[in-house]
Design a protein around this motif. Structure first.
Motif, PDB file in Angstrom:
ATOM      1  N   SER A 155       0.847  -1.188   0.000  1.00 13.74           N
ATOM      2  CA  SER A 155       0.000   0.000   0.000  1.00 13.74           C
ATOM      3  C   SER A 155       0.882   1.237   0.000  1.00 13.74           C
ATOM      4  CB  SER A 155      -0.917  -0.001   1.233  1.00 13.74           C
ATOM      5  OG  SER A 155      -1.649   1.212   1.315  1.00 13.74           O
ATOM      6  N   THR A 156       0.594   2.159  -0.913  1.00 12.73           N
ATOM      7  CA  THR A 156       1.365   3.389  -1.007  1.00 12.73           C
ATOM      8  C   THR A 156       0.425   4.568  -1.185  1.00 12.73           C
ATOM      9  OG1 THR A 156       3.175   2.207  -2.103  1.00 12.73           O
ATOM     10  CG2 THR A 156       3.190   4.605  -2.263  1.00 12.73           C
ATOM     11  N   LYS A 157       0.627   5.577  -0.370  1.00 10.43           N
ATOM     12  CA  LYS A 157      -0.131   6.812  -0.502  1.00 10.43           C
ATOM     13  C   LYS A 157       0.846   7.975  -0.401  1.00 10.43           C
ATOM     14  CE  LYS A 157      -3.874   9.559   1.524  1.00 10.43           C
ATOM     15  NZ  LYS A 157      -4.871   9.658   2.630  1.00 10.43           N
ATOM     16  N   THR A 158       0.897   8.799  -1.447  1.00 16.44           N
ATOM     17  CA  THR A 158       1.856   9.903  -1.482  1.00 16.44           C
ATOM     18  C   THR A 158       1.114  11.234  -1.514  1.00 16.44           C
ATOM     19  OG1 THR A 158       3.443   8.534  -2.695  1.00 16.44           O
ATOM     20  CG2 THR A 158       3.797  10.914  -2.726  1.00 16.44           C
ATOM     21  N   THR A 159       1.498  12.122  -0.617  1.00 16.45           N
ATOM     22  CA  THR A 159       0.932  13.473  -0.592  1.00 16.45           C
ATOM     23  C   THR A 159       2.037  14.481  -0.869  1.00 16.45           C
ATOM     24  OG1 THR A 159       1.250  13.647   1.798  1.00 16.45           O
ATOM     25  CG2 THR A 159      -0.885  12.833   1.019  1.00 16.45           C
ATOM     26  N   MET A 160       1.658  15.628  -1.427  1.00 19.39           N
ATOM     27  CA  MET A 160       2.599  16.713  -1.694  1.00 19.39           C
ATOM     28  C   MET A 160       2.080  18.003  -1.069  1.00 19.39           C
ATOM     29  SD  MET A 160       3.760  16.236  -5.669  1.00 19.39           S
ATOM     30  CE  MET A 160       4.169  14.613  -6.342  1.00 19.39           C
ATOM     31  N   ASP A 161       2.995  18.732  -0.476  1.00 13.20           N
ATOM     32  CA  ASP A 161       2.661  20.044   0.073  1.00 13.20           C
ATOM     33  C   ASP A 161       3.445  21.092  -0.712  1.00 13.20           C
ATOM     34  OD1 ASP A 161       1.519  21.883   2.090  1.00 13.20           O
ATOM     35  OD2 ASP A 161       3.617  22.125   2.675  1.00 13.20           O
ATOM     36  N   ILE A 162       2.735  22.033  -1.317  1.00 13.08           N
ATOM     37  CA  ILE A 162       3.343  23.047  -2.174  1.00 13.08           C
ATOM     38  C   ILE A 162       3.208  24.419  -1.523  1.00 13.08           C
ATOM     39  CG2 ILE A 162       3.393  24.027  -4.497  1.00 13.08           C
ATOM     40  CD1 ILE A 162       3.844  21.027  -4.529  1.00 13.08           C
TER      41      ILE A 162
END
Length: 406
Positions: free
Chosen positions: A277-284
């Motif tokens: 399971s992989t969940k990737t978030t990005m904060d810009i």
């Protein structure tokens, strides 16, 4: 009352005249079911279209086959895809039926020239579905890929579709990209496409002969591998295996794969974590002209193999080491991928798309020079690993300890 019933029946009979019925129907015996397409660029003005058609009588035979191939490949040459399809009538005895296309292969030279030159027709034609996977032939033309006789599946185009479907759920170097997915990335802001590559492993000449499947070990076979990367719609290069893994972790497209990690304390051997399971978030965020990107993958996995003498996975110390080793490995993979994207001045990572979504005002100021802004951005990766299981056993068995205890 009787008159009313007669009038109603007469009206219904008259209305049937207006029904068109199946005015454009074709009997099955009049159709050739197309399962694969190959697109090659012969020169600046000529496209080679390879059309793979199944041989239903050979596939359906319950007894010994007739010796004929399970599929036939037809080639047509024209300046456009539409005309190439029409020219099929000069060679094929039946009308092509395109609703069962299993895969489309695009030659490397055609991909470098630009995909939109060839794919526009597929979106306009109502007879063609858009949910088939697209792959790029590396080192070969598309016609050569579709000419291979696979060892298990009888038709190359169906073999490609099934290999992608299985590989996507079992290993991290394969991801299914359909025409819809590709179109979204080509026209969408802040993201460039990537597609699976495919090549022939082994003797290309024998791969087209029935002798290829008469051996226990096939002489040649189709192999999905390196990922093709694009700037807008033009192929610019190929990712390595490590870079491909990093890309799919970064984009959260890994469903099930394995990572081999070193044993602690410098001892020989390794252990394996299966990530499921992989969940990737990005904060810009940005300050002035400085763009800051924080990438936070969250990885869940289980220990699937241990070849370490001093790794007690029941201890807190070992548990912390396992998490740290996994997080470091994922950080390195993603960093390699980011470095490659910056070197190529392309953004197949989708960071630009996140900037467009999260900071639309800032995006308007840098969208024309996004590739340069991408290379200058401050990007940090912080993976969070969570290994929660160890299979049916805890520690690996040690033969010497077993003998000593007994």
């Amino acid at each position: 009352m009787r008159f009313l019933k007669l009038s109603l029946c007469s009206l219904l009979l008259l209305l049937t005249v207006l029904l068109s019925g199946c005015w454009d129907q074709y009997e099955l015996r009049e159709l050739s079911v197309v399962t694969g397409l190959g697109i090659d660029l012969v020169d600046d003005e000529t496209i080679r279209l390879t059309i793979q058609v199944i041989n239903p009588s050979e596939l359906a035979s319950q007894e010994e086959g007739t010796g004929r191939s399970s599929a036939q490949n037809y080639e047509t040459f024209a300046p456009t895809i539409q005309e190439a399809f029409r020219k099929l009538t000069e060679k094929a005895p039946r009308r092509g039926y395109y609703s069962h296309i299993a895969s489309v292969v695009i030659g490397e030279s055609a991909a470098r020239a630009g995909l939109t030159n060839f794919l526009d027709h597929f979106y306009r034609d109502h007879e063609i579905r858009t949910d088939f996977p697209i792959v790029i032939a590396r080192g070969y033309e598309a016609k050569e890929i579709l000419s291979v006789i696979p060892p298990i599946e009888e038709i190359a185009s169906i073999h490609i579709m099934n290999s992608i479907s299985y590989g996507e759920n079992s290993y991290s170097l394969v991801t299914a990209t359909t025409l819809d997915d590709l179109f979204e990335k080509i026209v969408g802001p802040g993201i460039d496409p990537y597609l699976n590559g495919i090549t022939i492993n082994g003797d290309e000449t024998v791969s087209k002969q029935i002798a290829n499947v008469e051996e226990v070990k096939p002489i040649a076979f189709l192999q999905l591998g390196d990922m093709a990367i694009f700037r807008e719609d033009q192929l610019v290069g190929w990712l390595t295996e490590e870079e491909t893994k990093g890309l799919l972790y970064l984009t959260g497209n890994i469903q099930d794969t394995s990572e081999t990690l070193p044993c602690p304390h410098g001892q020989e051997g390794s252990f394996v974590v299966e990530t499921y399971s992989t969940k990737t978030t990005m904060d810009i965020n940005y300050e002035g002209d400085e763009l800051n990107v924080n990438i936070d993958p969250e990885i869940h996995g289980t220990i699937s193999e241990v070849n370490c003498e001093q790794l007690d996975i029941t201890s807190k110390e070992s548990h912390a080491y396992i998490h740290d080793a996994l997080e470091q490995k994922i950080n390195e993979l993603i960093s390699e991928t980011l470095a490659r994207a910056r070197d190529e001045h392309v953004d197949f990572t989708g960071i630009g798309r996140e900037v467009y979504r999260e900071q639309p005002t800032y995006w308007k100021t840098i969208r024309q020079d996004w590739y340069e802004a991408f290379t200058q951005a401050n990007i940090e990766v912080h993976t969070e690993g969570n290994v929660v299981e160890s299979g049916d056993v805890n520690n690996t068995f040690n033969i010497e300890d077993y003998k000593h205890d007994h």
